[in-house]
Design a protein around this motif. Structure first.
Motif, short mmCIF file in Angstrom:
data_model
loop_
_atom_site.label_atom_id
_atom_site.label_comp_id
_atom_site.label_asym_id
_atom_site.label_seq_id
_atom_site.Cartn_x
_atom_site.Cartn_y
_atom_site.Cartn_z
N LEU A 111 0.14 3.87 2.70
CA LEU A 111 0.69 3.52 4.01
C LEU A 111 2.17 3.88 4.08
O LEU A 111 2.63 4.49 5.05
CB LEU A 111 0.50 2.03 4.28
N PHE A 121 -3.44 4.74 10.83
CA PHE A 121 -4.55 3.89 10.39
C PHE A 121 -5.77 4.72 10.03
O PHE A 121 -6.51 4.36 9.11
CB PHE A 121 -4.87 2.86 11.46
N ARG A 159 -3.40 -8.54 12.93
CA ARG A 159 -3.88 -7.92 11.70
C ARG A 159 -5.23 -7.25 11.96
O ARG A 159 -6.13 -7.86 12.53
CB ARG A 159 -4.01 -8.97 10.60
N TYR A 166 -6.46 4.02 6.20
CA TYR A 166 -7.57 3.08 6.06
C TYR A 166 -8.92 3.64 6.50
O TYR A 166 -9.95 3.01 6.27
CB TYR A 166 -7.29 1.81 6.88
N GLY A 171 1.73 -3.64 7.14
CA GLY A 171 0.51 -3.07 7.69
C GLY A 171 0.03 -3.78 8.93
O GLY A 171 -0.85 -3.27 9.63
N ASP A 172 0.58 -4.96 9.23
CA ASP A 172 0.23 -5.65 10.47
C ASP A 172 0.80 -4.89 11.66
O ASP A 172 1.77 -4.13 11.52
CB ASP A 172 0.77 -7.09 10.46
N ASN A 190 0.84 -1.20 0.00
CA ASN A 190 0.00 0.00 0.00
C ASN A 190 0.88 1.25 0.00
O ASN A 190 1.53 1.57 0.99
CB ASN A 190 -0.90 -0.03 1.25
N THR A 210 -7.50 -4.06 6.38
CA THR A 210 -6.23 -3.46 5.95
C THR A 210 -5.55 -4.23 4.84
O THR A 210 -4.62 -3.70 4.21
CB THR A 210 -5.25 -3.36 7.13
N GLN A 211 -5.95 -5.46 4.59
CA GLN A 211 -5.34 -6.25 3.54
C GLN A 211 -6.28 -6.34 2.36
O GLN A 211 -7.41 -6.83 2.47
CB GLN A 211 -5.01 -7.67 4.05
#
Length: 233
Positions: free
Chosen positions: A90, A122, A204, A126, A152-153, A87, A208-209
Motif C-alpha cells: 500500500l 485498492f 474501513r 487488495y 488503509g482506512d 502494508n 484490508t486489515q
C-alpha cells in the motif's frame, strides 16, 4: 628472387605482430559493468518491488534490513512515523502515484480524480473493486471513529448534511493521501483548517486489515481486544 622474398615475409610478420599487440582487449571492456548499472543493480537488490515476490530462502537478517530500508524511505517520502507493520505494498503504491496530476473523471497515472486514485490503489493492493464515486464508496464501508483510524482506512469529506464530495486514504499521524484539485496526488493533514472543517467520517473496507493470529488461527483485532479485556487479573 629467393633472397628478396625472405626479407619481405619478415617485414610482413613484424607488421602483423605490431597490430595485434595494439588492438584493444574487447573482453575487458565489455565484461565489466558501468558504474551506473552497478549502482542500479545494488538499489534493486535492496529496495522491495511490488511486482517481484521476496525470495523464500532469504536470510532473516537480510529481509529485516530490506524492510527497515523500505519503511525508512516511506517514512521520509510520506512524512509519517510508521510502526513497520503497515502494508508495504500500500505504501509503495501510494508513493508511486505521488505527483500524478488531477483530472476529473480519470483514473490513470497521466491524470486522476480523488475516487479514481482510491479505486486504482485498492484494486492494485487488495484486489478489491470499489465504487467509482466517493459518495457510493461511503455506502460500502464500515464506519470507524476518527481516533480509531488505521493505515488503509478511507477518509471522507463533506460540504455539510452528508454531501460527500471527496475521499482519501488514511496513512498515519493524521496524514492521508488523495488527489486534490489544486495539486494532484499528494499527502495532506487532517489538521489543516480546510480538511479539519470538512472532514465527515472514516470508513474501513472489508478485507484490508490483516487479522492477528494465535497459534496459527486467524482472529480479528476486535475479538482479540475483547478477549484480553475479559481475561481475569
Amino acid at each position: 628472387m629467393k633472397n628478396l622474398l625472405l626479407p619481405c615475409l619478415a617485414a610482413a610478420a613484424l607488421t602483423l605482430s605490431f597490430c595485434f599487440e595494439q588492438a584493444p582487449d574487447a573482453s575487458v571492456s565489455t565484461s565489466a559493468p558501468a558504474p551506473a548499472a552497478a549502482e542500479a543493480s545494488l538499489l534493486t537488490g535492496l529496495l522491495p518491488s511490488a511486482s517481484t515476490p521476496p525470495a523464500t530462502d532469504e536470510p532473516a537478517a537480510v529481509t529485516a534490513s530490506r524492510d527497515s530500508l523500505a519503511y525508512g524511505y516511506y517514512n521520509q517520502t510520506l512524512g509519517v512515523h510508521l510502526a513497520h507493520t503497515e502494508n508495504k505494498s500500500l505504501l509503495q503504491t501510494i508513493t508511486d502515484w505521488l505527483g500524478t496530476p488531477y483530472s476529473y473523471g480519470a483514473s490513470s497515472r497521466r491524470g486522476t480524480d480523488c475516487s479514481g486514485f482510491v479505486t486504482k490503489v485498492f484494486k492494485s493492493v487488495y484486489g478489491i473493486n470499489l465504487k467509482r464515486s466517493s459518495r457510493s464508496m461511503f455506502g460500502t464501508v464500515k464506519r470507524v471513529a476518527k481516533t480509531k483510524m488505521k493505515t488503509g482506512d478511507l477518509v471522507f469529506f463533506s460540504h455539510g448534511r452528508g454531501n460527500i464530495y471527496h475521499v482519501g486514504i488514511y496513512l498515519k499521524d493524521g496524514k492521508f493521501a488523495h488527489a486534490a484539485c489544486s495539486g494532484g496526488v499528494m499527502v495532506s493533514s487532517l489538521h489543516e483548517a480546510y480538511y479539519h472543517r470538512n472532514f465527515y467520517a472514516a470508513g474501513r473496507v472489508a478485507g484490508t486489515q490483516a487479522p492477528a493470529t494465535i497459534e496459527g488461527v486467524a482472529i480479528d483485532a476486535e475479538t482479540l481486544a475483547a478477549a484480553a479485556s475479559a481475561r481475569p487479573e
